[in-house]
Structure formats: C-alpha cells, structure tokens
Write a protein that holds these residues in place. Structure first.
Motif, PDB file in Angstrom:
ATOM      1  N   GLY A 186       0.843  -1.204   0.000  1.00  0.00           N
ATOM      2  CA  GLY A 186       0.000   0.000   0.000  1.00  0.00           C
ATOM      3  C   GLY A 186       0.867   1.238   0.000  1.00  0.00           C
ATOM      4  N   GLY A 187       0.280   2.339  -0.471  1.00  0.00           N
ATOM      5  CA  GLY A 187       1.034   3.563  -0.669  1.00  0.00           C
ATOM      6  C   GLY A 187       1.669   4.137   0.577  1.00  0.00           C
ATOM      7  N   SER A 188       0.968   4.085   1.724  1.00  0.00           N
ATOM      8  CA  SER A 188       1.539   4.731   2.914  1.00  0.00           C
ATOM      9  C   SER A 188       2.830   4.045   3.346  1.00  0.00           C
ATOM     10  CB  SER A 188       0.519   4.765   4.056  1.00  0.00           C
ATOM     11  OG  SER A 188       0.149   3.466   4.444  1.00  0.00           O
ATOM     12  N   HIS A 222      -2.481   9.916   5.086  1.00  0.00           N
ATOM     13  CA  HIS A 222      -2.299   9.363   3.739  1.00  0.00           C
ATOM     14  C   HIS A 222      -3.582   9.259   2.935  1.00  0.00           C
ATOM     15  CE1 HIS A 222       1.957   8.287   3.432  1.00  0.00           C
ATOM     16  NE2 HIS A 222       1.924   8.193   4.754  1.00  0.00           N
ATOM     17  N   THR A 264      -7.277   6.992   3.521  1.00  0.00           N
ATOM     18  CA  THR A 264      -8.462   6.439   4.184  1.00  0.00           C
ATOM     19  C   THR A 264      -8.384   6.565   5.707  1.00  0.00           C
ATOM     20  OG1 THR A 264      -7.458   4.254   3.967  1.00  0.00           O
ATOM     21  CG2 THR A 264      -9.155   4.847   2.353  1.00  0.00           C
ATOM     22  N   ASN A 293       3.312  12.976  -2.371  1.00  0.00           N
ATOM     23  CA  ASN A 293       4.046  11.732  -2.634  1.00  0.00           C
ATOM     24  C   ASN A 293       5.170  12.062  -3.616  1.00  0.00           C
ATOM     25  OD1 ASN A 293       1.352   9.203  -2.664  1.00  0.00           O
ATOM     26  ND2 ASN A 293       2.210  10.430  -1.015  1.00  0.00           N
ATOM     27  N   ARG A 297      -8.600  -3.132  -3.265  1.00  0.00           N
ATOM     28  CA  ARG A 297      -9.677  -2.843  -2.320  1.00  0.00           C
ATOM     29  C   ARG A 297     -10.808  -2.180  -3.084  1.00  0.00           C
ATOM     30  NH1 ARG A 297      -7.157   0.545   2.107  1.00  0.00           N
ATOM     31  NH2 ARG A 297      -5.550   0.848   0.546  1.00  0.00           N
ATOM     32  N   SER A 323     -11.860   6.773  -4.433  1.00  0.00           N
ATOM     33  CA  SER A 323     -11.245   7.692  -3.480  1.00  0.00           C
ATOM     34  C   SER A 323      -9.743   7.541  -3.642  1.00  0.00           C
ATOM     35  CB  SER A 323     -11.708   7.291  -2.075  1.00  0.00           C
ATOM     36  OG  SER A 323     -10.861   7.844  -1.111  1.00  0.00           O
ATOM     37  N   GLU A 324      -9.044   8.667  -3.678  1.00  0.00           N
ATOM     38  CA  GLU A 324      -7.586   8.593  -3.882  1.00  0.00           C
ATOM     39  C   GLU A 324      -7.009   9.915  -3.411  1.00  0.00           C
ATOM     40  OE1 GLU A 324      -5.065   6.060  -4.275  1.00  0.00           O
ATOM     41  OE2 GLU A 324      -6.557   5.439  -5.749  1.00  0.00           O
ATOM     42  N   SER A 325      -6.338   9.895  -2.276  1.00  0.00           N
ATOM     43  CA  SER A 325      -5.866  11.180  -1.759  1.00  0.00           C
ATOM     44  C   SER A 325      -4.687  11.699  -2.568  1.00  0.00           C
ATOM     45  CB  SER A 325      -5.480  11.066  -0.290  1.00  0.00           C
ATOM     46  OG  SER A 325      -4.422  10.169  -0.180  1.00  0.00           O
ATOM     47  N   PHE A 326      -3.934  10.812  -3.173  1.00  0.00           N
ATOM     48  CA  PHE A 326      -2.841  11.258  -4.054  1.00  0.00           C
ATOM     49  C   PHE A 326      -2.764  10.398  -5.319  1.00  0.00           C
ATOM     50  CE2 PHE A 326       1.294  11.491  -5.890  1.00  0.00           C
ATOM     51  CZ  PHE A 326       1.565  12.836  -5.889  1.00  0.00           C
ATOM     52  N   GLY A 327      -2.511   9.090  -5.148  1.00  0.00           N
ATOM     53  CA  GLY A 327      -2.391   8.198  -6.316  1.00  0.00           C
ATOM     54  C   GLY A 327      -0.942   7.906  -6.659  1.00  0.00           C
ATOM     55  N   LEU A 328      -0.216   7.337  -5.671  1.00  0.00           N
ATOM     56  CA  LEU A 328       1.222   7.100  -5.847  1.00  0.00           C
ATOM     57  C   LEU A 328       1.527   6.202  -7.050  1.00  0.00           C
ATOM     58  CD1 LEU A 328       4.146   7.329  -4.813  1.00  0.00           C
ATOM     59  CD2 LEU A 328       3.678   5.404  -3.293  1.00  0.00           C
TER      60      LEU A 328
END
Ligand code: GMT
Length: 375
Positions: free
Chosen positions: A12-14, A118, A120, A171, A205, A278-283
């Motif tokens: 996962g991105g975080s 990050h 969610t 990111n 997810r 939902s995507e706070s950034f999208g790494l």
C-alpha cells in the motif's frame, strides 16, 4: 537526526512512502529506525543507517483482539529510549499517531511526533464513530502534521474540525529508478503481436474500483488489439477474475499478483488506469507517469493535483466507464499524441515530485518541528 519511522508493512502507498522516505533520509546520513509488525514491503537491501524493529504481540486467552496500539507504543518507548530518537514519524494516523502520543507521554523527554495523513485514515476509517475522537485528539497532539495533497488537508480540517497548521507534502518518486527502460523481453510476454498494454496497480480494495478498469479495457479491446496487466492483490481479486471470465477476455488479461519491481512492467505499458472512488494522491499513477505512461483516472481526491487533464492523461467522473474507455481509445489510436502525453507525464513527475526535492521538504519540516513546544 535519529528518526523512528512507523508504518504499515503491507502492499500500500503509505508503507511505500514511509519506506522510500526512510531510505532516502538514510542516504543523506540520518539514522532511520523502522518500527512495524513485519518488515515493510520495500525495505530491501542493506544500509548501515537503516534499522528495523519488530513489534512483538503478546496473546492471552482474555484478548479477543490483538492489542497492537499499546504493543506499538511500548516498542516506540524502547527504541526511542535506547536509540535516542529525536522524532517519531507516524505514517497513516490509525493507530500510529495514537501509539506515538502514548509513547511521548511515557517518555516525558521531548520526543517529537510528526504524523503523515495518507488517505483512508482520514476519509474513511477515521470517521468511524468508534475511532473519531481518538483520531482527532492524536492528530491535534502531534507536533507536526502533513497531508499528501491539498484535498486531504481540506478533508482533515472540515471532517474533524481540526484547527491546526497542516503542511502539504506530496508523494514522490525516484525519477532515476522510475524511468522508461528497454523492455523487449517483458513486451514479448505481454504483447507478442505488438498489442497495446494497459496497466493497473493497486491493493484490490473496493475503493480502487478494479472492476471498472476491467470494463474500460473490455471496451478498448473491442476497438484496439490490446491486453490488460493487473498488478497487486487484495479483497476484490476473486470477483475481478470472475468478471474477466464472464466477459470472455481471459486470454487478454493477466493477473500478476503482488510485484516488488514495477519499472519493467511500467516500461512495457502504453496506458495506466486508475478508476478509483477515493484517492488522496495516487502514488502508483505517479510511478507510471515517471515511466512515461499517461494516466486515465477519475477526478477524485488529489488526482487532479497529480495529473493534468489533456496533457498527462485524462480525467473523468467516478464510474464513467464509457468516457474513460473513449479517452483510452483516443490515445491508443493516436501514436504521436500518446507519445506526447507520455513525455508530459514524465516531465510533470520530474518537475514536481522528484524524491530529492520532496525529501528535502520533509527534512526541513522535521527541523521546524524539533524546535516547537508540544501542543
Ligand atoms: O488510504 C489508504 O488507502 C492507505 C494508503 C495505503 O497505504 O495504501 O493509500 C493512500 O496513501 C497513498 C500514499 O500517500 C496515496 O498515494 C493513496 O492515494 C492513498 N489511498 C487512498 O486515498 C485510497
């Protein structure tokens, strides 16, 4: 500086951001201590400045649920005390920021806490009534708080009523590593007849809407010889495999599962699909852009801060499969436009999200936080 880096070790991105940040800080001479319940996914290779501390979980018949928050806090206390940490950087607020607060109270020695929000942790999980007051408190008590996009900063202040200065630090990507490379071998496997290659990478997810990626591809493959490469694994994988079989496109879709090395795969890609809800950034989209892959995405969260509609890719509303398919077909059937978008995508990654620039921002922010009094 001596930094405790706390993150989830999973795909996962975080966890990726925390690990890549820790490695980059170690390269700059800082001492970085990762603290988690398993070895973070991208923490491979030996570096003299990087250490890993595993959180041990005691079990007892009385506990129906594992008590991770206090176990993590105890590990933080131990590492901070004996390694003389200057600060703890908690990635993903739940429960890391809470454990960090507990550790700081126990230590009583001025250990600083920086929390990075990050996605969610703010937009979904943290809003659960069973978490919300603790989340709000833990964020407010952090010495410094960063968010990975302006969107996420805004959500944090409005959803939680937090009146605190939150620094936006986006990111980032290692633009030297994430660079398009010759990929004849991989292309030969994915697209032996020179088909176009569409790629999606996620943790499968529900928020990622991987089924939408498959439905977009289904429309594309009717018009353009192409294949879809799906990287990652998670709760929606089985339903995605089922959908691929139902649509009769099994021969054109490859599920690669979790992959460590993405550069080869992204170098074989013509287009990256990110139809998230939902995507706070999208790494993962940024990593694709660095490899000259244009992105077809939704307009949610921080995605419009990452990519430019009509320049590095195209943006559509959530669930607008037809439009995303049309955009894909438009780019894939126009080689010079596709190339131009790919070059623009890389340029945007290099100019705005280069690891060197962003790691400097974190470093400066740490220095600012070290001299402020605890909230
Ligand atoms: O919020 C999550 O879903 C967790 C997190 C992760 O660990 O996968 O993903 C978020 O953090 C990434 C790194 O900052 C961002 O690039 C992702 O956009 C973000 N995911 C969501 O907002 C869904």
């Amino acid at each position: 500086m001596k930094i405790g880096m706390v993150c989830y070790p999973t795909y996962g991105g975080s966890g990726v951001v925390a690990t890549e940040l820790g490695k980059a800080l170690a390269d700059k001479g800082h001492e970085v201590h990762f603290i988690s319940y398993a070895l973070p996914m991208r923490l491979n290779g030996y570096s003299g400045n990087v250490f890993y501390h595993e959180v041990e979980m005691a079990t007892y018949p009385l506990f129906d649920f594992p008590l991770y928050t206090p176990a993590l806090a105890s590990k933080m206390v131990e590492v901070a005390r004996f390694e003389k940490l200057d600060l703890i950087h908690a990635h993903y607020a739940i429960p890391h920021a809470t454990s960090a607060f507990l550790a700081r109270e126990i230590l009583g020695n001025g250990l600083k806490i920086v929390t990075t929000l990050h996605g969610t942790d703010i937009t979904l999980v943290g809003l659960e009534p069973s978490f919300l007051p603790v989340m709000k408190f833990s964020i407010e008590k952090s010495d410094g708080v960063t968010a990975v996009s302006r969107f996420l900063r805004e959500k944090t202040t409005t959803n939680y009523g937090i009146d605190k200065d939150i620094r936006v630090i986006p990111n980032f990507v290692d633009i030297e590593k994430y660079n398009r490379m010759p990929c004849d071998d991989v292309c030969g496997v994915f697209a032996p007849k020179g088909e176009k290659v569409l790629v999606h990478v996620s943790n499968f997810r529900t928020v990622k809407r991987v089924q939408d990626a498959i439905r977009i591809f289904n429309q594309v493959q009717k018009m353009i010889p192409s294949c879809l490469i799906l990287v990652g694994d998670g709760p929606d994988r089985s339903s995605c495999e089922m959908l691929v079989r139902e649509l009769g496109i099994r021969e054109k879709v490859r599920f690669l599962g979790k992959q460590q090395e993405l550069v080869q795969i992204l170098s074989a890609a013509d287009l990256f699909l990110m139809p998230s809800q939902s995507e706070s950034f999208g790494l993962s989209a940024l990593e694709a852009m660095a490899c000259e892959v244009p992105v077809i995405s939704t307009s949610v969260g921080g995605l419009p801060e990452l990519q430019v509609h009509g320049e590095t890719g195209f943006i559509a509303e959530i669930g607008d499969i037809d439009r995303m398919a049309r955009y894909s077909i438009d780019l894939l059937s126009n080689p010079s436009k596709l190339k131009m978008f790919g070059v623009a995508a890389r340029k945007r990654a290099v100019e705005n999200f280069d690891v060197k620039k962003v790691v400097d921002e974190y470093e400066k922010y740490y220095e600012e936080c070290l001299v402020v009094a605890h909230p």
